[in-house]
Structures are given as C-alpha cells and as structure tokens.
Write an enzyme that holds these catalytic residues in place. Structure first.
Site, PDB file in Angstrom:
ATOM      1  N   TYR A 108      42.223  45.187  43.676  1.00 10.96           N
ATOM      2  CA  TYR A 108      42.152  43.803  44.151  1.00 10.96           C
ATOM      3  C   TYR A 108      42.917  43.625  45.459  1.00 10.96           C
ATOM      4  O   TYR A 108      43.875  44.363  45.720  1.00 10.96           O
ATOM      5  CB  TYR A 108      42.745  42.860  43.097  1.00 10.96           C
ATOM      6  CG  TYR A 108      41.867  42.609  41.906  1.00 10.96           C
ATOM      7  CD1 TYR A 108      40.573  43.110  41.828  1.00 10.96           C
ATOM      8  CD2 TYR A 108      42.328  41.860  40.831  1.00 10.96           C
ATOM      9  CE1 TYR A 108      39.779  42.878  40.716  1.00 10.96           C
ATOM     10  CE2 TYR A 108      41.537  41.615  39.714  1.00 10.96           C
ATOM     11  CZ  TYR A 108      40.267  42.130  39.664  1.00 10.96           C
ATOM     12  OH  TYR A 108      39.475  41.893  38.561  1.00 10.96           O
ATOM     13  N   GLY A 305      28.670  23.575  38.688  1.00 11.15           N
ATOM     14  CA  GLY A 305      27.791  22.479  39.062  1.00 11.15           C
ATOM     15  C   GLY A 305      27.803  22.136  40.540  1.00 11.15           C
ATOM     16  O   GLY A 305      27.130  21.192  40.967  1.00 11.15           O
ATOM     17  N   LYS A 306      28.531  22.905  41.334  1.00  8.54           N
ATOM     18  CA  LYS A 306      28.657  22.545  42.753  1.00  8.54           C
ATOM     19  C   LYS A 306      27.551  23.150  43.622  1.00  8.54           C
ATOM     20  O   LYS A 306      27.334  22.708  44.745  1.00  8.54           O
ATOM     21  CB  LYS A 306      30.022  22.955  43.286  1.00  8.54           C
ATOM     22  CG  LYS A 306      30.293  24.449  43.310  1.00  8.54           C
ATOM     23  CD  LYS A 306      31.733  24.714  43.759  1.00  8.54           C
ATOM     24  CE  LYS A 306      32.031  26.205  43.817  1.00  8.54           C
ATOM     25  NZ  LYS A 306      33.440  26.465  44.204  1.00  8.54           N
TER      26      LYS A 306
END
Length: 443
Positions: A108, A305-306
């Site tokens: 990462y 939901g964006k």
C-alpha cells in the site's frame, strides 16, 4: 430473522449504565429504552455522534483477537490522502468510535507504485506511537505471486512469491515501517498459486495456466516460525477459495502448525455468491472456524449512490472509479449500476443513505467478523462507521432479497471477458502493465 440489536442496543446500554458486554432483551425494555433504540437506529447528523461508542467487538475466528465489527482500511493513505489526513482518520475512528482494528499491506497505498510503497505503513506508525500498542489490533498482508511488482523491499527486483524467505523478509520490513515489535494478524494478500477468480473479479480456473507454486506446508511453516519468534500472533488469508482454506486448515491440523483464523475476501450487496455458496460452510465455527473480513463492502464506491448522471462533473473526477481508469471497472457496467440504483432507492425508503444500507447489510451477516471500510474524507468516515449502529430487521432483509433475486452478483455477468483487464482492480498483480491504464509502474 428478527431484529438484530447490535450497535443500537449498545447505545442504550451506555445511556442506561448497563454493561456493554451484556445485551438486554427487547421484551424487558422500558419505554425510555425503546425510545433510545428507535433514535439510535438512524444515526445521522448529531444522532450519529450519539452512537460513537456503540462499537461491538467479536472474537476473530479461532484466535483470541477481539476486534471491532468495523475495521479501518488504509490503502488511500499516501495516494488519495496525505499522511496527516490518515492520522486524523485514525484518531476519529479510534477515539470517537472505538474502532480498534486496522488493516494495511506491505504494497500500500493503491495504486501500487515504487515511489509510494510503504507510505501507508509509515502513516500508521506516526499514529501508533501516540497509543498503547496493546489497544490496537494491527493486521497487514504479505504480497502474493506477482512478476511485475518488483520493488518490494528484500525481493531483489524479482517480483514477489510467498516463499518462506519472502514471508520472513516481508514481516521484518513491515515491522520496521510500522515501528512495532509484532503484528497481530499477518495475511497472505493473494495466493501464490494460479486462481481464476481473483480479487472478486470474474474469471474461471484454467488448468493450462497452472504453474509450480509454493506449497501450503512451506507457507505454514514460515508462519509458525514467525509466531514462535513473537513477530506475528495469528495467520490469515485473503482472496482465497474453499480449496485454499481447507488445504491450510487440514494440513495445519495434521502437522500441528498455525491455524488460519481469518479470510479477507470481497463481499457486498453486489458480490455475494462466492462466499454464500461455498465459503460460508467451510469457514463456519463448527468447521474451519475462519472469520470473514469483508473488503469492498461498497463495491468500489458504487453502492454509495454517488455515481449517478446527476453527479457534479468536477467533483466526480476525484472519485476512485473515475480517478483510476480501469479500477474495479466491472462495477461501472450497466447491470451493476442498475442494481446499485435499486439499492439506493431502497435505502431512501428506509430513511438511510445508500452507504449506510450497504454497510449495515454486510455487518448483519452472521459469517462476517468485521467489515473493512475506507474513506478519503472525515465526513465519509463518520457516515461509514455510523452505519454499524443501524438495526437490521426482517423488512430490510425481505426487500434486499427481492433485489438480489433480480440482480445476483451483476458485476460477474457472463458477457464480460474474464481474461481481460476490464473488471480487474487497477493493481491486479496478474494483468500486464500495458493492458491497464493508470496501473503500477516502476519508476
């Protein structure tokens, strides 16, 4: 069946002075207590803060680790987030909400790059020195097989495998970056052997692509060595199959080697079938007793939901599925987006955000030990963690089931070429660099 009084019930216990380790029966609740439950079940705005100490803790698989039901993912720190922003997220999650479980990885942040590798760990180290080490459950991951991620420390520029030498080297390097003496949970990020369905992406097992892989025994003995040295406490796997979990389990029993206590796999409203049809039985407490750490519970963000036609064009450029071309592209196809829209409408019907519905669903599954969340803003973080105090009930279950029957794992439709880069995570270790734009590049 029946309402599951998790975070909401614990809010009541704290408010009423009841021990947070005993769950009161709904039948014996006073009117005041029921009122608190009703308000706590919708943790928005100021009421979300009321739930901030409502975190539930569970035992992870066959281990003695007591982890929060919400695990803080970290892969944006050093790429989409600065180190200071990562520290701020840790402070909010740990101090305000009681999240004690952190998940990182040696490669990462994401997308993986030589120049940023390890920055996530260094962010955690900066924060960790301000806390008591024993209060934090720290999980990390050793990279699986990849011939193109060639810059990991101690790999001599030859890519990564899950050999004894590389596991030991990975842990020593991780301990240095994290500035700690031990790792609570060390996971194999993805298998060393050939797999068809990797990282939750569509794919099939192709026997013609099988190669000589590192044996299960060599991997187990490396973990045993690390546990005996006190550098690692427990072993976990990630992006694994029933075949892998059962081989590790029965071999560890036969040879008296460490047990796998957790599996970190993709699981969400849009990606259920893989776990629910096979791994749930394998990982059950009466069988291998392996706790699921569900990653990508928002399906790369689309379940928030964006990602709609009404989104602000400039703002949406910063969102992960748009920022990194090719990243989890399978969730952007029309069938998956339609399913996400249906779940968003359901969330609105029940007075919650799409994000809260998706996370509450994952948290309500009996086989999920902890759900891994990720955020790039504190607003997102608070909304995400607040979802863990939502009360799941039969009405929600029935409505979700209706949508699931129509949209069953829509991101894995058969018309999609399983061998293409489309649908693979941007950092997928088996996809050649030239096939995916914006992927890891050694510089």
């Amino acid at each position: 069946g029946g309402a599951m009084l998790r975070g909401a019930a614990m809010v009541v216990m704290i408010a009423e002075g009841v021990s947070a380790f005993s769950v009161p029966s709904g039948a014996g609740m006073t009117g005041r207590t029921k009122g608190l439950l009703s308000r706590a079940s919708r943790p928005t705005g100021r009421r979300m803060a009321t739930c901030m100490k409502a975190m539930e803790y569970v035992k992870l698989g066959s281990s003695d680790l007591k982890v929060s039901r919400c695990c803080l993912g970290t892969m944006t720190w050093g790429q989409q987030n600065t180190m200071d922003e990562g520290v701020e997220q840790l402070n909010v999650a740990f101090d305000e909400f009681g999240v004690n479980f952190i998940d990182t990885a040696e490669m990462y942040p994401i997308p993986v790059k030589a120049e940023t590798q390890g920055d996530t760990d260094r962010t955690i180290a900066k924060w960790l020195k301000t806390k008591k080490r024993e209060d934090v459950v720290l999980a990390t991951k050793v990279a699986g097989y990849s011939d193109r991620i060639t810059w990991l420390p101690g790999r001599d520029g030859k890519g990564s495998r899950v050999t004894r030498k590389e596991i030991l080297t990975s842990v020593d390097e991780s301990l240095k970056r994290l500035n700690t003496d031990y790792i609570d949970l060390l996971q194999i990020h993805w298998p060393d052997r050939h797999m068809g369905n990797l990282f939750g992406a569509p794919g099939t097992y192709d026997i013609s692509k099988v190669y000589e892989s590192v044996s299960f025994e060599e991997q187990l003995r490396a973990f045993d060595e690390l546990i005996r040295q006190g550098k690692v406490r427990y072993m976990g796997v990630s992006n694994e199959s029933p075949f892998g979990v059962m081989n590790f389990h029965f071999l560890s029993k036969q040879l008296n080697l460490p047990q796998v206590v957790s599996i970190q796999n993709s699981y969400s409203l849009l990606n259920r079938v893989d776990f629910e049809t096979d791994l749930d039985e394998v990982c059950a407490p009466n069988n291998c007793n392996v706790g699921l750490l569900a990653y990508s519970p928002l399906a790369g963000g689309i379940l928030s939901g964006k990602y709609t036609d009404k989104a602000d064009p400039e703002e949406s450029k910063k969102w992960r599925l748009n920022l990194f071309e090719g990243y989890m592209a399978r969730f952007m196809q029309s069938s998956a987006k339609k399913a996400a829209d249906d779940y968003a409408a359901l969330a609105q019907k029940f007075g919650m955000s799409p994000t809260q519905l998706a996370l509450a669903f994952t948290n309500s599954r009996p086989f999920v030990a902890s759900t891994i969340i990720g955020a790039t803003t504190l607003k997102q973080l608070r909304e995400n963690i607040g979802a863990f105090s939502i009360e799941w009930n039969e009405d929600l279950e029935k409505e979700v089931d209706k949508i699931f029957r129509v949209h069953k794992d829509p991101a894995k439709n058969p018309f999609q070429d399983p061998q293409s880069a489309v649908g693979q995570p941007v950092w997928h270790p088996r996809v050649p660099v030239e096939e995916v734009k914006g992927v890891a590049v050694k510089k």
